[in-house]
Scaffold this active site. Structure first.
Site, short mmCIF file in Angstrom:
data_model
loop_
_atom_site.label_atom_id
_atom_site.label_comp_id
_atom_site.label_asym_id
_atom_site.label_seq_id
_atom_site.Cartn_x
_atom_site.Cartn_y
_atom_site.Cartn_z
N LEU A 18 0.83 -1.22 0.00
CA LEU A 18 0.00 0.00 0.00
C LEU A 18 0.86 1.26 0.00
CD1 LEU A 18 -2.67 -0.97 2.71
CD2 LEU A 18 -2.88 -1.13 0.22
N LYS B 59 15.60 -6.90 4.64
CA LYS B 59 15.83 -5.89 5.68
C LYS B 59 17.17 -6.05 6.42
CE LYS B 59 11.11 -4.62 6.89
NZ LYS B 59 10.15 -4.42 7.95
N ASN C 40 14.76 -0.50 7.19
CA ASN C 40 13.57 -0.48 6.31
C ASN C 40 13.52 0.78 5.45
OD1 ASN C 40 12.63 1.53 8.06
ND2 ASN C 40 10.51 0.86 7.83
N ALA D 28 8.50 -13.36 17.27
CA ALA D 28 9.81 -12.76 17.62
C ALA D 28 10.61 -12.51 16.35
CB ALA D 28 10.57 -13.70 18.55
P1 NAP Z 1 8.54 -12.61 10.59
O1 NAP Z 1 9.93 -12.04 10.63
O2 NAP Z 1 8.23 -13.75 9.69
O3 NAP Z 1 8.16 -13.00 12.10
C1 NAP Z 1 6.98 -13.65 12.47
C2 NAP Z 1 7.32 -14.59 13.62
O4 NAP Z 1 6.10 -15.16 14.13
C3 NAP Z 1 8.20 -15.75 13.20
O5 NAP Z 1 9.27 -15.89 14.12
C4 NAP Z 1 7.26 -16.93 13.24
O6 NAP Z 1 7.91 -18.13 13.57
C5 NAP Z 1 6.34 -16.54 14.36
N1 NAP Z 1 5.07 -17.25 14.35
C6 NAP Z 1 4.33 -17.65 13.28
N2 NAP Z 1 3.21 -18.27 13.70
C7 NAP Z 1 3.22 -18.23 15.06
C8 NAP Z 1 2.34 -18.70 16.06
N3 NAP Z 1 1.19 -19.33 15.77
N4 NAP Z 1 2.67 -18.50 17.35
C9 NAP Z 1 3.83 -17.90 17.67
N5 NAP Z 1 4.72 -17.44 16.76
C10 NAP Z 1 4.41 -17.60 15.47
O7 NAP Z 1 7.49 -11.47 10.20
P2 NAP Z 1 7.55 -9.92 10.62
O8 NAP Z 1 8.24 -9.16 9.56
O9 NAP Z 1 8.02 -9.83 12.00
O10 NAP Z 1 6.01 -9.55 10.51
C11 NAP Z 1 5.06 -10.08 11.41
C12 NAP Z 1 3.67 -9.57 11.06
O11 NAP Z 1 3.63 -8.16 11.23
C13 NAP Z 1 3.25 -9.83 9.62
O12 NAP Z 1 1.88 -10.13 9.60
C14 NAP Z 1 3.50 -8.51 8.93
O13 NAP Z 1 2.67 -8.33 7.82
C15 NAP Z 1 3.16 -7.54 10.04
N6 NAP Z 1 3.85 -6.25 9.90
C16 NAP Z 1 3.06 -5.13 9.87
C17 NAP Z 1 3.67 -3.89 9.76
C18 NAP Z 1 2.81 -2.66 9.73
O14 NAP Z 1 3.30 -1.60 9.33
N7 NAP Z 1 1.59 -2.74 10.17
C19 NAP Z 1 5.07 -3.79 9.68
C20 NAP Z 1 5.83 -4.96 9.74
C21 NAP Z 1 5.20 -6.20 9.85
P3 NAP Z 1 8.38 -19.10 12.37
O15 NAP Z 1 9.42 -18.30 11.61
O16 NAP Z 1 8.90 -20.28 13.10
O17 NAP Z 1 7.14 -19.35 11.55
#
Ligand code: NAP
Length: 283
Positions: free
Chosen positions: A20, A70, A91, A132
């Site tokens: 977006l 990143k 970022n 995390a």
């Molecule tokens: P990421 O680096 O993939 O981290 C997500 C973490 O959650 C991973 O360590 C994953 O473990 C863990 N996980 C997945 N399913 C889980 C569960 N059921 N219980 C506990 N832990 C679980 O992703 P990220 O970049 O941090 O982003 C996370 C979320 O935030 C995404 O949905 C992203 O779209 C959102 N986000 C939003 C913004 C915004 O501006 N609003 C900005 C950044 C990110 P595994 O690797 O073992 O699966």
């Protein structure tokens, strides 16, 4: 203004097509009458180095960076802000003459939305975060700077959560960081803020991440997901009378901070907000 003066900005990642960010940045450029355009660049890991090292040739003046670049992109920059170093990810890149400077605006964007719009005061509060990954690294550093009572983290990958907690303990010595084995172990009933920083909730078929009986009505539930507008977790929070927020505000604030880094101008915040809210196509 000629086409030759056009300044290009954009997002690199893989994939990027659902982003977006062009909506809000192009609305801001147009409102301020700047000869600039925000584009999407799908860049594969093996193409990252050459893409970054030829930014000036491509007349690219600034970039946002998303998954999976990143962390890796930091190897190709001349200067990295203290904050981005602490978070371990960049970022936002600013192309300044012959230098490439890296920043991280995710955590600051989250905190600004949380404090300025939702009125949450982190000082002395008990906070639980699910996930995390990269987003948690950014938001936990910014929450820690505001001296909460404790931050508990749960991730399916426990060593990942433990490594993050150790990193935070080293950098914020007076604070308490806990790692949980399960969602139940987060003791959400005692928390003032629960953050979902996993992708669970994006798909229609995803379960509600937290049982209703673990939440309480006096807490704030913040889901970083912004599409769907209301995840099952946020719906559950609403049904028990707790406040909730999706992640659109975080997206907006991190974008506005990036805009200011690139242009050295105040971001036309309400224009960017309207462009996002009108342009988002909820699933
Ligand atoms: P990421 O680096 O993939 O981290 C997500 C973490 O959650 C991973 O360590 C994953 O473990 C863990 N996980 C997945 N399913 C889980 C569960 N059921 N219980 C506990 N832990 C679980 O992703 P990220 O970049 O941090 O982003 C996370 C979320 O935030 C995404 O949905 C992203 O779209 C959102 N986000 C939003 C913004 C915004 O501006 N609003 C900005 C950044 C990110 P595994 O690797 O073992 O699966």
């Amino acid at each position: 203004m000629t086409p030759a003066d056009l300044r290009i900005y954009g997002l690199i990642g893989n994939p990027v097509k659902h982003s977006l960010s062009p909506l809000m940045h192009n609305a801001a450029f147009s409102y301020l009458n700047l000869n600039a355009e925000y584009k999407l660049f799908e860049v594969k890991p093996q193409e990252l180095r050459s893409f970054i090292l030829t930014l000036q040739e491509k007349k690219i003046y600034g970039l946002n960076v998303t998954i999976p670049h990143k962390e890796k992109v930091m190897d190709f920059l001349d200067e990295i802000s203290n904050e981005a170093n602490l978070i371990g990810a960049v970022n936002t890149i600013k192309v300044a003459d012959d230098r490439l400077e890296g920043f991280n605006t995710d955590g600051e964007g989250f905190l600004k939305h949380l404090t300025k719009e939702l009125g949450f005061v982190p000082e002395g509060k008990t906070i639980a975060i699910i996930g995390a990954g990269g987003a948690t690294r950014a938001i936990s550093v910014h929450l820690a700077k505001r001296s909460p009572k404790a931050i508990s983290i749960y991730d399916l990958d426990k060593p990942k959560a433990e490594a993050l907690a150790r990193h935070l303990e080293i950098n914020f010595k007076d604070l308490e960081f806990r790692v949980s084995d399960s969602i139940e172990g987060l003791n959400i009933k005692e928390c003032d803020l629960l953050v979902n920083a996993t992708p669970i909730g994006m798909k229609e078929t995803d379960p509600c991440l937290v049982d209703q009986n673990l939440l309480h009505k006096d807490m704030l539930v913040y889901d970083l997901i912004y599409n769907p507008k209301e995840t099952k977790l946020l719906k559950t929070a609403r049904l028990i009378g707790a406040r909730g927020s999706n992640g659109l505000g975080m997206l907006l604030y991190q974008g506005a901070i990036s805009f200011q880094i690139w242009t050295q101008r105040p971001a036309p915040f309400e224009i960017m907000r309207r462009a996002l809210e009108e342009g988002v196509k909820y699933i």
